[in-house]
Scaffold this motif. Structure first.
Motif, PDB file in Angstrom:
ATOM      1  N   ASN A 145       0.860  -1.195   0.000  1.00 47.47           N
ATOM      2  CA  ASN A 145       0.000   0.000   0.000  1.00 47.47           C
ATOM      3  C   ASN A 145       0.888   1.235   0.000  1.00 47.47           C
ATOM      4  O   ASN A 145       0.979   1.951   0.999  1.00 47.47           O
ATOM      5  CB  ASN A 145      -0.914   0.025   1.232  1.00 47.47           C
ATOM      6  N   SER A 163     -10.720   6.239  10.754  1.00 48.14           N
ATOM      7  CA  SER A 163     -10.720   5.620   9.435  1.00 48.14           C
ATOM      8  C   SER A 163     -12.057   4.955   9.126  1.00 48.14           C
ATOM      9  O   SER A 163     -12.569   4.164   9.923  1.00 48.14           O
ATOM     10  CB  SER A 163      -9.599   4.580   9.342  1.00 48.14           C
ATOM     11  N   ILE A 164     -12.606   5.276   7.971  1.00 46.64           N
ATOM     12  CA  ILE A 164     -13.836   4.629   7.514  1.00 46.64           C
ATOM     13  C   ILE A 164     -13.525   3.235   6.981  1.00 46.64           C
ATOM     14  O   ILE A 164     -14.292   2.297   7.157  1.00 46.64           O
ATOM     15  CB  ILE A 164     -14.503   5.483   6.423  1.00 46.64           C
ATOM     16  N   LYS A 165     -12.364   3.090   6.370  1.00 44.33           N
ATOM     17  CA  LYS A 165     -11.997   1.853   5.678  1.00 44.33           C
ATOM     18  C   LYS A 165     -11.357   0.814   6.589  1.00 44.33           C
ATOM     19  O   LYS A 165     -11.541  -0.392   6.398  1.00 44.33           O
ATOM     20  CB  LYS A 165     -11.053   2.180   4.524  1.00 44.33           C
ATOM     21  N   TYR A 166     -10.595   1.283   7.601  1.00 41.65           N
ATOM     22  CA  TYR A 166      -9.801   0.359   8.402  1.00 41.65           C
ATOM     23  C   TYR A 166     -10.261   0.326   9.865  1.00 41.65           C
ATOM     24  O   TYR A 166      -9.609   0.860  10.758  1.00 41.65           O
ATOM     25  CB  TYR A 166      -8.317   0.714   8.298  1.00 41.65           C
ATOM     26  N   ASN A 167     -11.390  -0.299  10.107  1.00 42.63           N
ATOM     27  CA  ASN A 167     -11.874  -0.639  11.448  1.00 42.63           C
ATOM     28  C   ASN A 167     -11.941   0.540  12.414  1.00 42.63           C
ATOM     29  O   ASN A 167     -11.631   0.411  13.594  1.00 42.63           O
ATOM     30  CB  ASN A 167     -11.003  -1.747  12.057  1.00 42.63           C
ATOM     31  N   ASN A 168     -12.321   1.689  11.899  1.00 45.17           N
ATOM     32  CA  ASN A 168     -12.503   2.858  12.752  1.00 45.17           C
ATOM     33  C   ASN A 168     -11.215   3.279  13.474  1.00 45.17           C
ATOM     34  O   ASN A 168     -11.245   3.850  14.565  1.00 45.17           O
ATOM     35  CB  ASN A 168     -13.607   2.591  13.783  1.00 45.17           C
ATOM     36  N   PRO A 180      -8.132   9.435  -0.510  1.00 45.58           N
ATOM     37  CA  PRO A 180      -8.197   8.809   0.804  1.00 45.58           C
ATOM     38  C   PRO A 180      -6.915   8.914   1.616  1.00 45.58           C
ATOM     39  O   PRO A 180      -6.776   8.261   2.647  1.00 45.58           O
ATOM     40  CB  PRO A 180      -8.485   7.339   0.456  1.00 45.58           C
ATOM     41  N   TYR A 181      -5.974   9.730   1.169  1.00 46.61           N
ATOM     42  CA  TYR A 181      -4.669   9.788   1.817  1.00 46.61           C
ATOM     43  C   TYR A 181      -4.535  11.029   2.702  1.00 46.61           C
ATOM     44  O   TYR A 181      -4.896  12.142   2.310  1.00 46.61           O
ATOM     45  CB  TYR A 181      -3.551   9.750   0.780  1.00 46.61           C
ATOM     46  N   ARG A 195      -0.876   2.207   5.414  1.00 48.00           N
ATOM     47  CA  ARG A 195      -1.621   1.739   4.234  1.00 48.00           C
ATOM     48  C   ARG A 195      -1.712   2.835   3.175  1.00 48.00           C
ATOM     49  O   ARG A 195      -2.667   2.881   2.408  1.00 48.00           O
ATOM     50  CB  ARG A 195      -3.002   1.241   4.647  1.00 48.00           C
TER      51      ARG A 195
END
Length: 221
Positions: A145, A163-168, A180-181, A195
């Motif tokens: 990543n 984070s919305i994508k990685y488990n809050n 998203p960065y 990531r």
């Protein structure tokens, strides 16, 4: 013997106080990677291989300035000082405080305020009108990543982002610069581990978050 004489001549000609960014970065890179190759140790530091996990307050004898410099130059937070690592330990605080592993001036500045991320050495520099204001360590994206290089701008900032994508996962002091960065505070293990985002130490994340404004330049090299 030839290597030792070469570095001795280098010191005499250049002077440690005027060492180039490339020379300083090479020293830090060799140390942080645990390299056993001969490396230039910047003035004010000693090179130490940790036989066992050590606490930072013990390594620095509870000197807060030493602790701050140690984390910055070795690109680790307090939880990642592990056995087997070769590290730079400040032995002269005044001289170690002058260590600068990023360029002090930019010939290609992109505006009044710019954060420049150096992926090869894992440091960032915050520049005001092309002059270095402060710097710190980063942890960029792992191979699976990667953090993509390019020229970007600050889109928005969010103090308490998750984070919305990685488990809050918590992403304090987030600065969005590309889709998203983000640049944000997170753990620093001394190597690329994110990531795709750019992780900072907490103190650096706070300062950068307060200093940067929407529309400011972000350059990733």
């Amino acid at each position: 013997m030839l290597i030792i004489r070469t570095f001795f001549i280098l010191f005499l000609v250049m002077g440690l106080s005027t060492m180039t960014y490339e020379t300083l970065a090479m020293a830090s890179s060799a140390v942080s990677s645990g390299s056993e190759k001969t490396a230039v140790v910047p003035e004010g530091f000693g090179q130490v291989k940790l036989d066992k996990a050590e606490s930072l307050d013990k390594l620095c004898n509870r000197n807060l300035t030493c602790e701050t410099i140690f984390m910055k130059v070795n690109k680790v937070d307090r939880r990642h000082i592990s056995a087997g690592k070769t590290v730079l330990l400040p032995v002269d605080i005044e001289k170690a405080s002058q260590y600068t592993p990023v360029p002090q001036q930019l010939n290609d500045s992109r505006g009044e305020r710019e954060v420049r991320v150096f992926l090869n050495t894992q440091y960032f520099g915050a520049y005001e009108n092309g002059n270095l204001l402060f710097w710190g360590p980063i942890s960029s994206g792992r191979k699976s990543n990667p953090t993509w290089p390019g020229e970007f701008f600050v889109n928005y900032k969010q103090r308490h982002k998750r984070s919305i994508k990685y488990n809050n996962a918590p992403m304090p002091y987030s600065i969005n610069y590309d889709g998203p960065y983000f640049i944000h505070q997170q753990s620093l293990p001394g190597h690329p581990a994110s990531r795709g985002c750019v992780r900072l130490l907490e103190a650096d994340a706070k300062r950068l978050f307060s200093w940067m404004k929407v529309g400011d330049s972000v350059t990733v090299l």
